[in-house]
Design a protein around this motif. Structure first.
Motif, PDB file in Angstrom:
ATOM      1  N   TYR A 147      11.784  -2.401 -10.354  1.00  0.00           N
ATOM      2  CA  TYR A 147      13.008  -3.199 -10.256  1.00  0.00           C
ATOM      3  C   TYR A 147      13.600  -2.994  -8.861  1.00  0.00           C
ATOM      4  O   TYR A 147      13.614  -1.869  -8.349  1.00  0.00           O
ATOM      5  N   ILE A 148      14.064  -4.075  -8.291  1.00  0.00           N
ATOM      6  CA  ILE A 148      14.855  -3.978  -7.068  1.00  0.00           C
ATOM      7  C   ILE A 148      16.309  -4.193  -7.468  1.00  0.00           C
ATOM      8  O   ILE A 148      16.649  -5.217  -8.056  1.00  0.00           O
ATOM      9  N   VAL A 149      17.138  -3.217  -7.166  1.00  0.00           N
ATOM     10  CA  VAL A 149      18.539  -3.289  -7.586  1.00  0.00           C
ATOM     11  C   VAL A 149      19.457  -3.071  -6.384  1.00  0.00           C
ATOM     12  O   VAL A 149      19.065  -2.475  -5.372  1.00  0.00           O
ATOM     13  N   LEU A 150      20.670  -3.545  -6.534  1.00  0.00           N
ATOM     14  CA  LEU A 150      21.752  -3.237  -5.605  1.00  0.00           C
ATOM     15  C   LEU A 150      22.917  -2.722  -6.430  1.00  0.00           C
ATOM     16  O   LEU A 150      23.029  -3.000  -7.629  1.00  0.00           O
ATOM     17  N   ASP A 151      23.781  -1.964  -5.781  1.00  0.00           N
ATOM     18  CA  ASP A 151      24.946  -1.456  -6.490  1.00  0.00           C
ATOM     19  C   ASP A 151      25.906  -2.604  -6.788  1.00  0.00           C
ATOM     20  O   ASP A 151      25.727  -3.721  -6.323  1.00  0.00           O
ATOM     21  N   ALA A 152      26.937  -2.313  -7.569  1.00  0.00           N
ATOM     22  CA  ALA A 152      27.850  -3.369  -8.035  1.00  0.00           C
ATOM     23  C   ALA A 152      28.485  -4.130  -6.879  1.00  0.00           C
ATOM     24  O   ALA A 152      28.816  -5.310  -7.009  1.00  0.00           O
ATOM     25  N   ASP A 153      28.657  -3.478  -5.720  1.00  0.00           N
ATOM     26  CA  ASP A 153      29.288  -4.141  -4.577  1.00  0.00           C
ATOM     27  C   ASP A 153      28.292  -4.889  -3.704  1.00  0.00           C
ATOM     28  O   ASP A 153      28.637  -5.380  -2.634  1.00  0.00           O
ATOM     29  N   GLY A 154      27.015  -4.969  -4.145  1.00  0.00           N
ATOM     30  CA  GLY A 154      26.016  -5.718  -3.403  1.00  0.00           C
ATOM     31  C   GLY A 154      25.287  -4.924  -2.343  1.00  0.00           C
ATOM     32  O   GLY A 154      24.514  -5.487  -1.570  1.00  0.00           O
ATOM     33  N   SER A 155      25.495  -3.619  -2.289  1.00  0.00           N
ATOM     34  CA  SER A 155      24.835  -2.784  -1.284  1.00  0.00           C
ATOM     35  C   SER A 155      23.749  -1.944  -1.937  1.00  0.00           C
ATOM     36  O   SER A 155      23.795  -1.671  -3.143  1.00  0.00           O
ATOM     37  N   PRO A 156      22.738  -1.494  -1.162  1.00  0.00           N
ATOM     38  CA  PRO A 156      21.765  -0.558  -1.706  1.00  0.00           C
ATOM     39  C   PRO A 156      22.442   0.754  -2.107  1.00  0.00           C
ATOM     40  O   PRO A 156      23.552   1.045  -1.659  1.00  0.00           O
ATOM     41  N   ILE A 157      21.770   1.511  -2.942  1.00  0.00           N
ATOM     42  CA  ILE A 157      22.356   2.774  -3.397  1.00  0.00           C
ATOM     43  C   ILE A 157      22.558   3.727  -2.228  1.00  0.00           C
ATOM     44  O   ILE A 157      23.526   4.469  -2.158  1.00  0.00           O
ATOM     45  N   GLY A 158      21.614   3.668  -1.265  1.00  0.00           N
ATOM     46  CA  GLY A 158      21.750   4.516  -0.082  1.00  0.00           C
ATOM     47  C   GLY A 158      21.375   5.954  -0.380  1.00  0.00           C
ATOM     48  O   GLY A 158      20.815   6.292  -1.433  1.00  0.00           O
ATOM     49  N   ASN A 159      21.684   6.808   0.548  1.00  0.00           N
ATOM     50  CA  ASN A 159      21.332   8.223   0.420  1.00  0.00           C
ATOM     51  C   ASN A 159      22.457   8.989  -0.271  1.00  0.00           C
ATOM     52  O   ASN A 159      23.109   9.846   0.313  1.00  0.00           O
TER      53      ASN A 159
ATOM     54  N   ILE B 214      13.002   6.644  -7.621  1.00  0.00           N
ATOM     55  CA  ILE B 214      14.007   5.816  -6.953  1.00  0.00           C
ATOM     56  C   ILE B 214      13.918   6.045  -5.447  1.00  0.00           C
ATOM     57  O   ILE B 214      13.889   7.189  -4.988  1.00  0.00           O
ATOM     58  N   LYS B 215      13.863   4.953  -4.704  1.00  0.00           N
ATOM     59  CA  LYS B 215      13.916   5.073  -3.243  1.00  0.00           C
ATOM     60  C   LYS B 215      14.414   3.763  -2.650  1.00  0.00           C
ATOM     61  O   LYS B 215      14.380   2.706  -3.300  1.00  0.00           O
ATOM     62  N   GLU B 216      14.871   3.851  -1.426  1.00  0.00           N
ATOM     63  CA  GLU B 216      15.303   2.661  -0.709  1.00  0.00           C
ATOM     64  C   GLU B 216      14.077   1.921  -0.185  1.00  0.00           C
ATOM     65  O   GLU B 216      13.147   2.547   0.334  1.00  0.00           O
ATOM     66  N   THR B 217      14.080   0.597  -0.321  1.00  0.00           N
ATOM     67  CA  THR B 217      13.019  -0.198   0.288  1.00  0.00           C
ATOM     68  C   THR B 217      13.398  -0.586   1.713  1.00  0.00           C
ATOM     69  O   THR B 217      12.643  -1.251   2.401  1.00  0.00           O
ATOM     70  N   THR B 218      14.595  -0.165   2.132  1.00  0.00           N
ATOM     71  CA  THR B 218      15.131  -0.593   3.418  1.00  0.00           C
ATOM     72  C   THR B 218      14.353   0.021   4.575  1.00  0.00           C
ATOM     73  O   THR B 218      14.343   1.236   4.762  1.00  0.00           O
ATOM     74  N   GLN B 219      13.707  -0.831   5.339  1.00  0.00           N
ATOM     75  CA  GLN B 219      13.078  -0.390   6.579  1.00  0.00           C
ATOM     76  C   GLN B 219      13.976  -0.696   7.777  1.00  0.00           C
ATOM     77  O   GLN B 219      13.827  -0.117   8.831  1.00  0.00           O
ATOM     78  N   ARG B 220      14.906  -1.603   7.567  1.00  0.00           N
ATOM     79  CA  ARG B 220      15.877  -1.952   8.595  1.00  0.00           C
ATOM     80  C   ARG B 220      17.259  -1.805   7.987  1.00  0.00           C
ATOM     81  O   ARG B 220      17.441  -1.975   6.787  1.00  0.00           O
ATOM     82  N   GLU B 221      18.249  -1.566   8.798  1.00  0.00           N
ATOM     83  CA  GLU B 221      19.562  -1.194   8.286  1.00  0.00           C
ATOM     84  C   GLU B 221      20.159  -2.247   7.366  1.00  0.00           C
ATOM     85  O   GLU B 221      20.788  -1.924   6.371  1.00  0.00           O
ATOM     86  N   PHE B 222      19.964  -3.512   7.673  1.00  0.00           N
ATOM     87  CA  PHE B 222      20.622  -4.569   6.899  1.00  0.00           C
ATOM     88  C   PHE B 222      19.643  -5.334   6.005  1.00  0.00           C
ATOM     89  O   PHE B 222      19.921  -6.445   5.596  1.00  0.00           O
ATOM     90  N   GLU B 223      18.483  -4.747   5.708  1.00  0.00           N
ATOM     91  CA  GLU B 223      17.524  -5.428   4.861  1.00  0.00           C
ATOM     92  C   GLU B 223      16.994  -4.468   3.811  1.00  0.00           C
ATOM     93  O   GLU B 223      16.824  -3.282   4.063  1.00  0.00           O
ATOM     94  N   GLY B 224      16.703  -5.013   2.625  1.00  0.00           N
ATOM     95  CA  GLY B 224      16.083  -4.220   1.571  1.00  0.00           C
ATOM     96  C   GLY B 224      16.983  -4.015   0.379  1.00  0.00           C
ATOM     97  O   GLY B 224      18.005  -4.670   0.212  1.00  0.00           O
TER      98      GLY B 224
ATOM     99  N   SER C 115       0.835  -1.211   0.000  1.00  0.00           N
ATOM    100  CA  SER C 115       0.000   0.000   0.000  1.00  0.00           C
ATOM    101  C   SER C 115       0.866   1.257   0.000  1.00  0.00           C
ATOM    102  O   SER C 115       0.519   2.269  -0.625  1.00  0.00           O
ATOM    103  N   THR C 116       2.014   1.194   0.674  1.00  0.00           N
ATOM    104  CA  THR C 116       2.925   2.349   0.701  1.00  0.00           C
ATOM    105  C   THR C 116       3.452   2.649  -0.688  1.00  0.00           C
ATOM    106  O   THR C 116       3.495   3.809  -1.121  1.00  0.00           O
ATOM    107  N   ASP C 117       3.843   1.590  -1.418  1.00  0.00           N
ATOM    108  CA  ASP C 117       4.342   1.787  -2.777  1.00  0.00           C
ATOM    109  C   ASP C 117       3.239   2.266  -3.706  1.00  0.00           C
ATOM    110  O   ASP C 117       3.467   3.120  -4.573  1.00  0.00           O
TER     111      ASP C 117
END
Length: 900
Positions: free
Chosen positions: A749-761, A693-703, A670-672
């Motif tokens: 699309y759910i993506v991560l950067d080349a190093d496997g981390s979210p894009i972040g802020n 574009i936004k982070e789906t991360t609700q917790r620091e190590f997930e999303g 519903s948020t999306d």
């Protein structure tokens, strides 16, 4: 070393060739080249490796003396040529360092300057790669006092040419009475070894181990010899036997292990054509063939070779620990021990170490073998096991037979270990290193040192298994909850934690046998539980966990978690919340213990989503699956509440929603939905593609990072998008493709950067991605060239036939294309191009990269938005995909299936 070996070096012939030539360089090079050929032929013919490396050192001695004799050192010159380091021991592999010390009586080098320079230049010109130093005896003492490496090198020395008394004086001024007494030397060497081991993650089981520096490598044997030399003045393994630090049996094992590693190292140098001590994938297959290993039905030759390697280095580590403990007791404690504190009638603790009360304990009470490790776990303050007790354990492990395994005292002790609050992993690891675990559990013994030739499993099966237990233990430790919040919470409330450790011990026990290892392992787990008299419920749970240990990760990574049927089917498989809790915790530990790089924020969020949705389904009741229409209504109501609060006209929202179709609301929160709706309403109709574009991360190590695209639909949309993302160095982990009734595409699309981390802020990176996608989608006819990126070295060695399976979905009007193929840069963009060529629309995609392989699932329709119905078209598509995915694949494609 040989006194004479004319096939290797004929001195008279060499002197004759020198006399015929104006320059000696050609003659030296010729004899060196010939010697290398002779020695390599002897190696391939199976010559004793010890003789071989001594022969090479002898040959280099002859060459160096011949070169030394060409210069004027004066009849009474106080200068000597000294071999140090490994060459000083008389051991040389094909491209080993030739370490030389030019030793003078005093620091005045002027008398010999020209001769020294000429000598070293000649060595360089003839192709000998030497490491050299020029020092006086006094300078040797000064350097050795300050540098552990220097004193170590000087201890291993031989005079090649010149007066021997110079070396003897050098040894005197650098002796333990002058510097580096054996206690200081031992502590420094032990610290050096610990640092070196940590460089290789303190494991013998790296995928590409270093045969010299890794734990269990040659350097560990050399460390034993160095310490013995400093303490006792002896520098060979047989002398250590004489001192009582090794038995004859242990000595034979260590010698045979050293010779095996020497053969591996010699072959490595030959294959690489240079000094190479890393057992790289580039050489493993060739080396296995060179050493005579062949493929069998169950294992590849490379896997058989590497299992032998891992078992050998594990033996070296075990003996290194034993001797190291002996040295500590003799050198640090100087034979003085404190009082013994009795733990029971069989064991005492002395100076913080466990030892048996008498030497006959294990013979008279065999159950004490397992009791050793239970006591260590129950008393974490105990630092380890005394050397003589380790030896007694090794000497009595033959007592572990079928009667021992069935004895109620032993089965009770083994289960007791799993109930300890501390030390479970540490003592299982000890049991494995001392050869106890594989004898008590023969099925575990079969997987010791067993590798899987891929990049997904970076440890051997036994190391991975023990790592699973390590991670299960970590989940209950303070400080871990931040990274694994749900797993840490669940592990604390498991009714019987010992059951998950047993399941972890058995989950991969049947690897390498052929067949389904989960099913075969469940049979072994059943037998274990019955033999250890576990209650029926406990047994059923352990067996179920072993048989289903892959179910959660497979469902999360390969199925559509927005589909209520997927959740209900998984809930049916799980059955209740207790099984769900155990399985979630085991899955988290298994993924992390397989390969730490596999655990990323998106995988974490998928597993949490599956856990949460399954828990709701279980509480709702499996007979009451969530109604699809009710789920859509719930999502729309919650989204509308958000929109109205933010000032959006509900009529505008509902008018847009009428065009989107049910799938959109099933596959988005519903948020999306509220976020997308507000942006679409505000976006001008002629404003081009909308990219959010936004982070789906609700917790620091997930999303992960969510990229939402809204634009007029076109048949090449997916292909253009994934090509653009490839150029932006994004890894795609999920794709949800929706086409509205107004022919607009709504892709997430759910993506991560080349190093496997979210894009972040990172506003700059976010804007780069947004603008790059807009530019590509505005001009789809200018299809981006797929970037030709370099294939990483390791991936090149894991080519396997790609598999493409095509079948129609039984529940939805879609065709499912499953792809299993070697990972390659730009692979998804290539697949997108093929879909474009065949005029296919992608409706959904699940992307999974597991080490060197991808396991992707695509849900597609044809140009008429219908599933594929023409078998010939499917066959052409399959063949085209296999051809594209096989372009860098040395092996022939395997047959794949089509079901229409």
């Amino acid at each position: 070393m040989p006194q004479v070996d004319p096939d290797l070096f004929d001195r008279s012939q060499f002197q004759a060739e020198l006399a015929l030539k104006a320059s000696p360089i050609a003659a030296f090079k010729k004899v060196i080249r010939r010697a290398r050929e002779v020695l390599d032929e002897r190696f391939l013919a199976g010559r004793d490796i010890r003789r071989l490396i001594e022969d090479r050192a002898w040959f280099v001695d002859q060459i160096l003396r011949a070169a030394w004799e060409r210069f004027d050192w004066s009849a009474d010159g106080e200068i000597a040529l000294v071999a140090v380091g490994g060459y000083g021991r008389g051991e040389l592999h094909p491209y080993s360092d030739i370490d030389l010390l030019i030793l003078l009586d005093d620091s005045n080098q002027e008398t010999f300057r020209d001769a020294i320079e000429g000598f070293l230049t000649l060595l360089w010109d003839i192709g000998l790669e030497v490491g050299q130093s020029v020092r006086s005896v006094a300078e040797c003492a000064e350097e050795a006092r300050a540098d552990l490496t220097v004193i170590t090198n000087l201890m291993e020395s031989r005079t090649i040419a010149g007066p021997e008394h110079l070396r003897q004086e050098m040894l005197r001024v650098t002796s333990p009475s002058e510097m580096w007494p054996s206690k200081d030397f031992f502590l420094a060497k032990r610290a050096e070894q610990a640092t070196r081991h940590s460089k290789y993650n303190n494991t013998e089981y790296n995928l590409e181990p270093n045969v010299k520096g890794s734990p269990g490598g040659l350097r560990d044997i050399q460390t034993i010899l160095w310490i013995a030399r400093r303490q006792f003045g002896s520098l060979n393994l047989s002398a250590i036997v004489d001192q009582g630090f090794l038995t004859e049996g242990e000595y034979s094992l260590l010698v045979s292990s050293q010779e095996f590693i020497w053969r591996v190292r010699y072959g490595l140098h030959m294959l690489a054509g240079r000094a190479e001590d890393r057992l790289l994938f580039d050489h493993q297959r060739s080396l296995a063939a060179m050493l005579g290993y062949e493929d069998s039905d169950a294992k590849l030759a490379i896997e058989r070779f590497m299992q032998k390697y891992y078992r050998v280095v594990m033996s070296i580590s075990e003996l290194s620990d034993l001797v190291g403990q002996h040295f500590a007791e003799v050198i640090l404690w100087e034979g003085e021990t404190g009082p013994a504190v009795a733990l029971n009638s069989r064991f005492v603790v002395r100076d913080g170490y466990l030892e048996v009360a008498n030497d006959s304990v294990f013979k008279r009470r065999p159950f004490a073998i397992l009791e050793t490790f239970v006591l260590l776990a129950q008393h974490p303050e105990i630092q380890g096991v005394r050397a003589e007790t380790i030896r007694l354990l090794r000497d009595h492990r033959h007592l572990i037979d079928d009667d021992f395994r069935s004895d109620i005292r032993n089965t009770s002790l083994f289960i007791e270990l799993f109930k300890c609050k501390e030390g479970i992993h540490r003592n299982l690891r000890r049991m494995n290193r001392y050869g106890i675990l594989g004898r008590y559990l023969p099925e575990f013994g079969h997987i010791v040192g067993q590798m899987q030739h891929d990049l997904f499993h970076i440890y051997t099966v036994d190391a991975h298994t023990l790592n699973v237990i390590k991670y299960l233990r970590k989940l209950s430790k303070p400080g871990v909850a931040e990274k694994y919040p749900l797993a840490s919470k669940l592990v604390e409330r498991l009714p019987k934690p010992e059951l998950i450790y047993i399941a972890g011990l058995y989950h991969d026990i049947a690897k390498g046998r052929g067949g389904d290892h989960s099913e075969l392992g469940a049979v072994d787990a059943q037998a274990f539980c019955v033999r250890h008299k576990l209650p029926a419920w406990d047994t059923r749970l352990v067996v179920w966990l072993v048989e289903n240990h892959l179910a959660m990760s497979t469902t999360a990574q390969r199925k559509d978690l927005s589909d209520p049927q997927v959740i209900n089917d998984f809930a049916q498989q799980v059955g209740d919340e207790t099984h769900l809790d155990y399985l979630y915790v085991l899955t988290v530990a298994d993924i992390n213990a397989t390969n730490p790089t596999l655990w990323n924020s998106w995988r974490a969020s998928l597993l949490r989503q599956l856990y949460t949705e399954t828990k709701r389904a279980l509480r709702r009741g499996l007979e009451n699956p969530l109604d699809r229409e009710e789920q859509i209504r719930q999502t729309q109501r919650a989204a509308l509440d958000n929109l109205v609060r933010n000032g959006t006209d509900p009529d505008d929202a509902e008018q847009l929603w009428a065009q989107l179709g049910d799938d959109y609301f099933m596959r988005h929160s519903s948020t999306d939905v509220a976020w997308h709706t507000e942006a679409i309403i505000e976006h001008p109709s002629d404003g081009g593609p909308l990219v959010l574009i936004k982070e789906t991360t609700q917790r620091e190590f997930e999303g992960g990072t969510q990229i939402f695209i809204y634009a007029p639909d076109q048949h090449d949309f997916f292909a253009v998008t994934v090509a653009a993302m490839d150029q932006l160095n994004l890894n795609i982990h999920d794709a949800r493709i929706i086409t509205s009734s107004s022919q607009f595409t709504l892709d997430t699309y759910i993506v991560l950067d080349a190093d496997g981390s979210p894009i972040g802020n990172d506003p700059e990176r976010t804007e780069e991605i947004r603008q790059g996608l807009i530019d590509a989608l505005r001009n789809p006819d200018d299809y981006l060239t797929i970037i030709q990126k370099r294939v990483p070295r390791q991936l090149k060695h894991f080519a396997f036939p790609p598999q493409v399976t095509i079948h129609n979905d039984m529940q939805r009007p879609q065709t499912i294309i499953e792809v299993v193929a070697p990972d390659r840069p730009g692979l998804l963009a290539r697949i997108g191009q093929l879909f474009l060529d065949f005029d296919l629309s992608v409706q959904n995609a699940k992307i999974a990269t597991l080490g060197e392989r991808v396991e992707d699932v695509f849900f597609v329709t044809n140009a008429d938005n219908q599933p594929l119905s023409d078998p010939q078209l499917c066959l052409k598509l399959q063949q085209a995909m296999i051809k594209q995915l096989s372009q860098e694949n040395e092996r022939q494609p395997s047959p794949s299936s089509i079901v229409i």
